[in-house]
Design an enzyme around this catalytic site. Sequence first.
Site, PDB file in Angstrom:
ATOM      1  N   HIS A 219      66.550  25.294   5.029  1.00 48.97           N
ATOM      2  CA  HIS A 219      65.691  25.060   3.857  1.00 48.97           C
ATOM      3  C   HIS A 219      66.480  25.518   2.616  1.00 48.97           C
ATOM      4  CE1 HIS A 219      62.097  24.435   1.626  1.00 48.97           C
ATOM      5  NE2 HIS A 219      61.344  25.449   2.025  1.00 48.97           N
ATOM      6  N   LYS A 252      76.205  20.141  12.297  1.00 48.06           N
ATOM      7  CA  LYS A 252      75.367  20.018  11.090  1.00 48.06           C
ATOM      8  C   LYS A 252      76.199  20.328   9.859  1.00 48.06           C
ATOM      9  CE  LYS A 252      70.739  19.648  11.497  1.00 48.06           C
ATOM     10  NZ  LYS A 252      69.532  20.312  11.943  1.00 48.06           N
ATOM     11  N   VAL A 253      76.011  19.555   8.814  1.00 49.25           N
ATOM     12  CA  VAL A 253      76.719  19.807   7.559  1.00 49.25           C
ATOM     13  C   VAL A 253      75.674  20.212   6.526  1.00 49.25           C
ATOM     14  CG1 VAL A 253      78.278  18.818   5.839  1.00 49.25           C
ATOM     15  CG2 VAL A 253      78.416  18.069   8.232  1.00 49.25           C
ATOM     16  N   PHE A 256      73.126  18.416   3.467  1.00 49.00           N
ATOM     17  CA  PHE A 256      72.921  16.988   3.768  1.00 49.00           C
ATOM     18  C   PHE A 256      71.676  16.808   4.628  1.00 49.00           C
ATOM     19  CE2 PHE A 256      77.228  17.078   2.449  1.00 49.00           C
ATOM     20  CZ  PHE A 256      77.477  15.827   1.901  1.00 49.00           C
ATOM     21  N   HIS A 258      67.551  15.152   5.109  1.00 48.46           N
ATOM     22  CA  HIS A 258      66.239  15.549   4.621  1.00 48.46           C
ATOM     23  C   HIS A 258      65.162  14.929   5.499  1.00 48.46           C
ATOM     24  CE1 HIS A 258      62.990  16.495   1.870  1.00 48.46           C
ATOM     25  NE2 HIS A 258      63.834  17.343   1.316  1.00 48.46           N
ATOM     26  N   ARG A 267      66.794  14.007  -6.491  1.00 49.55           N
ATOM     27  CA  ARG A 267      67.169  15.213  -7.238  1.00 49.55           C
ATOM     28  C   ARG A 267      68.677  15.448  -7.131  1.00 49.55           C
ATOM     29  NH1 ARG A 267      63.761  19.266  -3.886  1.00 49.55           N
ATOM     30  NH2 ARG A 267      64.849  18.013  -2.336  1.00 49.55           N
ATOM     31  N   ASP A 309      70.484  20.557  -2.570  1.00 50.97           N
ATOM     32  CA  ASP A 309      71.240  21.803  -2.434  1.00 50.97           C
ATOM     33  C   ASP A 309      72.752  21.603  -2.467  1.00 50.97           C
ATOM     34  OD1 ASP A 309      69.046  23.578  -2.208  1.00 50.97           O
ATOM     35  OD2 ASP A 309      68.679  22.787  -0.208  1.00 50.97           O
ATOM     36  N   ARG A 334      60.676  27.818  -7.424  1.00 51.55           N
ATOM     37  CA  ARG A 334      59.672  27.338  -6.454  1.00 51.55           C
ATOM     38  C   ARG A 334      58.411  28.208  -6.457  1.00 51.55           C
ATOM     39  NH1 ARG A 334      60.155  23.769  -2.164  1.00 51.55           N
ATOM     40  NH2 ARG A 334      61.383  22.613  -3.698  1.00 51.55           N
ATOM     41  N   ARG A 353      44.944  25.880  11.867  1.00 49.16           N
ATOM     42  CA  ARG A 353      44.968  26.387  13.235  1.00 49.16           C
ATOM     43  C   ARG A 353      45.247  25.207  14.158  1.00 49.16           C
ATOM     44  NH1 ARG A 353      45.526  27.270  18.315  1.00 49.16           N
ATOM     45  NH2 ARG A 353      44.644  29.203  19.121  1.00 49.16           N
TER      46      ARG A 353
END
Length: 372
Positions: A219, A252-253, A256, A258, A267, A309, A334, A353
Site C-alpha cells: 500500500h 513483484k516490482v 507498479f 493496482h 495520478r 507511488d 490521506r 462483520r
Amino acid sequence: MTAPTYSPGLEGVIAGETAIGCVDQGQLLYRGYPIQELAEKTTFEEVAHLLIYGELPKPAELSQFRRTLFSFRQLAPQVLQALRLIPTDPPMMDVLRTCVSMSGHFDPVKDDSPDDLRRRAVWLLAGISTIVAARYRFLQHKEPVEPKEGLSHAAQLLYQCHGTEPDQQSAKLIDLTLILYAEHEFNASTFANRICASTLSDMVSCVVCGIGTLKGPLHGGANEEAMKMLKQFKTADDARKWIRNALTKGEKVMGFGHRVYKHGDHRARILEDEMRKLAKQKHQEHWIEIYDAIKIPMEQEKKIFPNVDYPCGLVYYLLDLPIDIYTPLFVAARVTGWCAHYIEQVTNNRIYRPLSVYTGPPRRPVPPINQR
Ligand code: COA
C-alpha cells in the site's frame, strides 16, 4: 438470501456506500471533481476542506480553515517529549503511529457533534504534519521549528522540516502530491479506518488503524520501496538488467500495479510529467533514464503500469527528502480522506462483520490434558 460468495482480497466486492470519492471510467473523482482539475486549479487546503466539509471552500471559508489549521499546529509538550524519547532506528511510520495515538490523550476537541468531528479532523491534519517535521528534526539532532503564519500546508511542512522557507516550486510539488494522495475510496487503509469506525470507536483510533495499514509495502509503503529499488542502479543499463531478471523470476516490482486501475493510474501520469520536468531542471536526467528502464518493460511485457507511488518516490528524492519520510507524507495527506470516511461511516453506520471460509480441522472432541 443468496448464498455467500468468496472473493479473495474482497476483489470486486462492494463493501459500502460513499459520497467522498470514486473511480469513474479510470478517473479519480473527489466529491465529483476530477483529480486532474483539482490538481490544476486548487491547493491542498481547498481539497482538504472539500473532503472534510463536503464542498470546496468559498474565500472566507478557506481563510477560516487556514486559521483553524494554524491554531492546531502546536503539539502537546508531552507528545514532543515522547518524540524526543523514541530511539532513532524505528521507521518514521512507527513513530507517527505512536505519536498520533499519544496526541489523542490531548485532543482539544472535547465532543462529538458533526462540527466537532470536522474540527478534530483539522486538528489531526495539522498535528500529523508537525509530528512528521519534528521527527525529521530530531533525526538530524536539531530542535523542532515553530510553525510560521501565512504558509500553505505544504510550505509549512517543509519549513518545519528545514527551518527555512521552501522555494515555490518545491512547495507546489509537495502540494500536488498531497492532493493526489488525499483520498481513494475504499483502499486498504481507508477500509481499515472504516472497519474501526463501524464499531463506533473514536476518530484517533481509526486514524491509527489507517497509519498501520498504509505502512505496508503493498500500500503506501510502496513509495519508499520503489525509491529504494531505483537507488540500487547507477545507470539505466543496471536497471534494465535487474528488471529482466525480476521479470524472469516473476518478482513483484514496487510502485507498479493496482487493484482498481488495470490500464494505468491517472495520478501517476500527472506526477510523472512533473518528475520529468524536475529531473531536467536539476540536471539529473539519469533518473529519468533509470525510471523508464524499469517502466517500459513492465508496461510492454507485463502490461502492468506505474501507480502513483512510482513517480512520487522519485519526486520526493529529487526534492532531497529522506526516504523514511515518504510514507509519512502520504499519511499527512490521506488523513483527510480517512477522517471524511470516519465521519461518513459513523453518520450512517452498520458494523462490518464478514464471513470466512473455514479451512481448519473438522469438528473433534477436546482430549483430556494427559492424552494430548
Ligand atoms: N510487479 C509484478 N507483477 C505484478 C505486480 C507488480 N508490482 N502487480 C501485479 N502483478 C501481477 C501479479 O503477480 C499477478 O500476476 P499473476 O496473475 O501471474 O499471478 C497479476 O499481476 C495480477 O495482480 P494481483 O496480485 O492480482 O493484483 P492485486 O490487485 O491483488 O494487487 C497490488 C494490487 C497493488 C497489491 C499489486 O499490484 C502490488 O503488489 N504492487 C506492488 C506494490 C505497490 O506498488 N503498491 C502500491 C499500490 S497503489
